[in-house]
Design a protein around this motif. Structure first.
Motif, PDB file in Angstrom:
ATOM      1  N   GLY A  28      53.466  42.750  49.420  1.00 35.87           N
ATOM      2  CA  GLY A  28      52.585  43.893  49.203  1.00 35.87           C
ATOM      3  C   GLY A  28      51.206  43.640  49.786  1.00 35.87           C
ATOM      4  N   PRO A  31      47.597  45.056  47.200  1.00 34.79           N
ATOM      5  CA  PRO A  31      46.973  44.218  46.158  1.00 34.79           C
ATOM      6  C   PRO A  31      46.109  43.105  46.736  1.00 34.79           C
ATOM      7  N   TRP A  32      46.552  42.512  47.828  1.00 34.40           N
ATOM      8  CA  TRP A  32      45.792  41.414  48.423  1.00 34.40           C
ATOM      9  C   TRP A  32      44.536  41.923  49.131  1.00 34.40           C
ATOM     10  N   GLY A  34      42.876  44.595  48.180  1.00 39.48           N
ATOM     11  CA  GLY A  34      41.965  44.902  47.080  1.00 39.48           C
ATOM     12  C   GLY A  34      41.319  43.657  46.506  1.00 39.48           C
ATOM     13  N   ALA A  35      42.129  42.597  46.337  1.00 42.05           N
ATOM     14  CA  ALA A  35      41.589  41.342  45.802  1.00 42.05           C
ATOM     15  C   ALA A  35      40.564  40.737  46.757  1.00 42.05           C
ATOM     16  N   THR A  38      37.254  42.811  46.574  1.00 38.08           N
ATOM     17  CA  THR A  38      36.613  42.621  45.271  1.00 38.08           C
ATOM     18  C   THR A  38      35.943  41.254  45.187  1.00 38.08           C
ATOM     19  N   CYS A  58      43.073  34.622  50.037  1.00 35.72           N
ATOM     20  CA  CYS A  58      43.544  36.002  50.252  1.00 35.72           C
ATOM     21  C   CYS A  58      43.615  36.342  51.737  1.00 35.72           C
TER      22      CYS A  58
END
Length: 754
Positions: A28, A31-32, A34-35, A38, A58
């Motif tokens: 996916g 998610p990575w 977004g991480a 952030t 990441c």
């Protein structure tokens, strides 16, 4: 300079992200992403160091997912059968030949304009020159291999080498096209020309010439299978190819000779280190080119170039060079992580550096002994984890073989290519032949230990124990570290209880191999093909702590059922061998007689096969074995056809009832008679077959019949190897390989097919 040092601080975390991405169960991106954003904002706002480290992880994960997705998109679609394809190919490497076939890698132009790398097999053994182009017909399929607890992972190998499909050339269906003349084809032809330089010596020194070809041009297929069998117990596989060790040692030798030459020149040379480093880099590039720029040689070549560019006193630490080299390799091709050679080469280099840091001021002989001790100790854990064996005398043999191969044989092999003197080539072939004969003699007496496959936590503890053992200080921890290594090597998986049996259906491709373990006994029913027994069955039996068989049953004389009989007999030394056609074997074999029975540890075994009159074929001679434990039974029929099944119905009737039926003839429509299936009334039917096999096993009619009878079908071609316990408890099937990363397509879900 400061920028490179700054980059080296974050490179380890980026490398960890790239390597760790291949353990993810799903790919996916969101998610990575977004991480990453952030954590990047948090790091800029707070300045926390750990946020920057996680950001680098990441970034590594995202980079690897992106590059791997590009390769996955170029793989052949997951189709449950071979497809006849009309394509244009370009041979890109030297073909590998054996007695049965010729195999080569080719760039394929598909009708949709896409290009892929395919591994093609030609059983007619036609000539396929590097750079030649052909219009051919191929039976092509996706690369889906055998999946068991341990063993060769064909999908990982294909991804690491960017191979998109496997195919078989259709006989008589090729048309020559104008040859290609790119640099890759010129390089392959040059390697082929170099390989042919020893043609005059091949009659007198066949093994020596084969060894020289492997060492000089990376033609490992020149060595016979018997040669590779002697390298394993000696731990010399890494020496019998153009490995990173050879590239590094040859570059060092070239630099040393250059330095000595410049030292004795009558004129003074300013900054001689420039010439020595340039010659070392040039030597590494040329030698890597001779190997076709194989992945291990690329890694060594990059490391030598980096060292030559960055080495200065106090400029880059050895481990910084190590991390920088790994990062560059992964930046070029992150899929190298899936290659066992990647881990063996880099981890062994790291261990040597780790062990050498505390002994830098010691005498040379002590540094050499320490390096050998470090490599030997680390290889125990690495080789045991990767290959399931521990060559006992490998450290001693390597201590003598490494200098002999790297300082004598390899330079002599290359020199005999450069100098046009036939006597020199003959001398090189003679020395190589004597080396092979000596290795054969040593291998006959070389002990080898096969540890059972331990839990992952114990492997990690053993790796930490090795690092602590190699520290120059900390003696008080060494007894504990040695104890951990002893626990790893002596680990034994739990045995079944009295009155219970473990049933394992091994994934051996298009073949059959079933093992049954009781509290104190082991039985193996069939072995699969010779290749499957060598690459899949034998390593997995050893990993399951099956070191000796009480009984080997060979259902009948067919290569997909008894092809590995000689190998299994040699290494697992069965106390008795039972077969349906005992006259087909050169070693003592007893006939499996219907009605004979025995008990092991409270588990009932019986042969049920009946004499059937047949004019042709041998399937009806198959042994039929029924095993009963508690209130559970399994029935195994080999390749028994419908005629033999009807004979069983007449002789035993409802006594054939079994919860598990291993389908006859891999699920062929020539087996699985409807009345036989109804009488056995299994809860589970198992089809042991190869993925996209040319026979269409299991057949559509058989699968339809099982569905009508509400019988659950288990397939090794989709699910891989599996096991269950025959006991008073309900049946519960477990895959032999429980973890499936996102890039691996097997076990195959039915929704995956296109």
């Amino acid at each position: 300079m400061a920028k490179i040092r700054f980059v080296c601080v974050w490179l380890p975390w980026w490398v960890v992200g790239v390597c760790g991405s291949y353990l993810l169960p799903q790919a996916g991106f969101l998610p990575w992403i977004g991480a990453l954003f952030t954590l990047a904002i948090l790091a800029l706002w707070s300045g926390w160091q750990w946020c920057r480290c996680v950001c680098a992880i990441c970034a590594g994960v995202l980079f690897a997912l992106w590059r791997t997705d590009m390769v996955l998109q170029q793989q052949w679609p997951l189709i449950d059968k071979t497809k006849l394809q009309h394509v244009v190919i370009k041979v890109t490497d030297i073909p590998q030949q054996d007695k049965q076939r010729s195999r080569f890698v080719a760039t394929v132009d598909l009708p949709n304009g896409q290009q892929q790398q395919w591994l093609l097999t030609d059983y007619t053994k036609q000539q396929w020159l590097p750079g030649s182009r052909w219009e051919i017909k191929v039976k092509v399929r996706a690369i889906i291999g055998e999946t068991n607890k341990v063993g060769f992972n064909r999908e990982a190998w294909a991804l690491a080498n960017h191979i998109g499909a496997m195919g078989t050339v259709v006989k008589g269906q090729r048309k020559a096209l104008p040859a290609s003349s790119g640099w890759q084809e010129i390089l392959a032809r040059w390697r082929l020309w170099c390989s042919a330089r020893w043609q005059a010596q091949i009659q007198a020194y066949p093994q020596g010439v084969a060894l020289l070809k492997a060492l000089a041009v990376g033609e490992q297929s020149a060595l016979p299978a018997t040669a590779w069998q002697i390298f394993r117990p000696l731990g010399l596989n890494h020496l019998v190819s153009i490995s990173g060790l050879h590239v590094g040692m040859l570059a060092m030798l070239a630099a040393w000779l250059c330095g000595k030459f410049l030292q004795y020149l009558p004129i003074r040379i300013h900054q001689p280190w420039i010439y020595t480093r340039c010659l070392a880099v040039l030597t590494a590039i040329v030698y890597s080119a001779l190997a076709g720029f194989a992945v291990p040689t690329q890694r060594s070549m990059l490391m030598i170039i980096i060292v030559a560019l960055t080495w200065r006193r106090g400029y880059l630490h050895a481990f910084q060079v190590w991390w920088l080299t790994i990062a560059i390799v992964l930046l070029y091709d992150p899929l190298a992580v899936l290659s066992i050679g990647f881990w063996l080469s880099f981890l062994l280099v790291a261990v040597l550096m780790w062990a050498g840091e505390g002994y830098g001021g010691s005498a040379k002989w002590r540094q050499i002994v320490q390096a050998q001790w470090a490599a030997g100790l680390a290889s125990v854990v690495l080789v045991a984890f990767c290959f399931g064996s521990v060559p006992i005398i490998s450290p001693l043999v390597n201590a003598l073989a490494i200098p002999w191969f790297t300082l004598i044989l390899v330079p002599l092999a290359l020199l005999s290519l450069i100098v046009p003197v036939n006597t020199l080539r003959t001398f090189a072939a003679y020395l190589a032949e004597q080396t092979m004969q000596l290795l054969h003699w040593i291998a006959d007496y070389a002990p080898e230990y096969y540890p059972a496959h331990a839990p992952l936590a114990l492997w990690l503890l053993a790796a930490i124990a090795v690092l602590l053992l190699l520290l120059p200080r900390g003696w008080y921890l060494r007894p504990l570290c040695l104890l951990i290594l002893l626990l790893l090597l002596s680990y034994r998986p739990p045995r079944p209880a009295q009155g219970e049996a473990i049933l394992r259906i091994w994934d051996v491709g298009q073949g059959l191999a079933v093992s049954i373990s009781t509290a104190k006994h082991e039985l193996l029913f069939d072995t699969g093909t010779a290749y499957a027994a060598q690459s899949a069955l034998l390593p997995n039996l050893r990993a399951a702590d099956i070191k000796q068989l009480d009984m080997l049953v060979l259902s009948h004389n067919d290569s997909d059922h008894d092809g590995g009989a000689t190998l299994i007999k040699q290494y697992l030394q069965p106390r008795s061998i039972i077969a349906g056609q005992p006259k087909a074997y050169t070693f003592p074999v007893q006939l499996c007689r219907g009605g004979s029975n025995w008990q092991w540890d409270g588990v009932w075994f019986e042969f049920l096969n009946q004499p059937v009159a047949v004019k042709n074929g041998k399937n009806e001679y198959s042994c039929v074995l029924r095993v009963v434990s508690a209130d559970k039974a399994v029935l195994i029929t080999g390749d028994l056809g419908k005629k033999g099944e009807r004979a069983l119905l007449t002789a035993y009737g409802d006594n054939l009832f079994s919860q598990i039926l291993v389908l006859g003839h891999h699920g062929s429509r020539n087996s699985s008679d409807i009345n036989f299936i109804r009488t056995v009334a299994p809860q589970y039917a198992v089809a042991s077959a190869g993925f996209a096999n040319p026979y269409g096993h299991p057949h559509v009619e058989v699968m339809k019949l099982l569905t009508q009878q509400n019988i659950t079908l288990l397939r090794t071609d989709h699910m891989g190897g599996m096991q269950t316990t025959l006991s008073a408890r309900p049946l519960h099937w477990q895959p032999l390989q429980s973890f499936q990363p996102y890039w691996q397509r097997k076990p195959v879900s039915e929704t995956s097919f296109q």
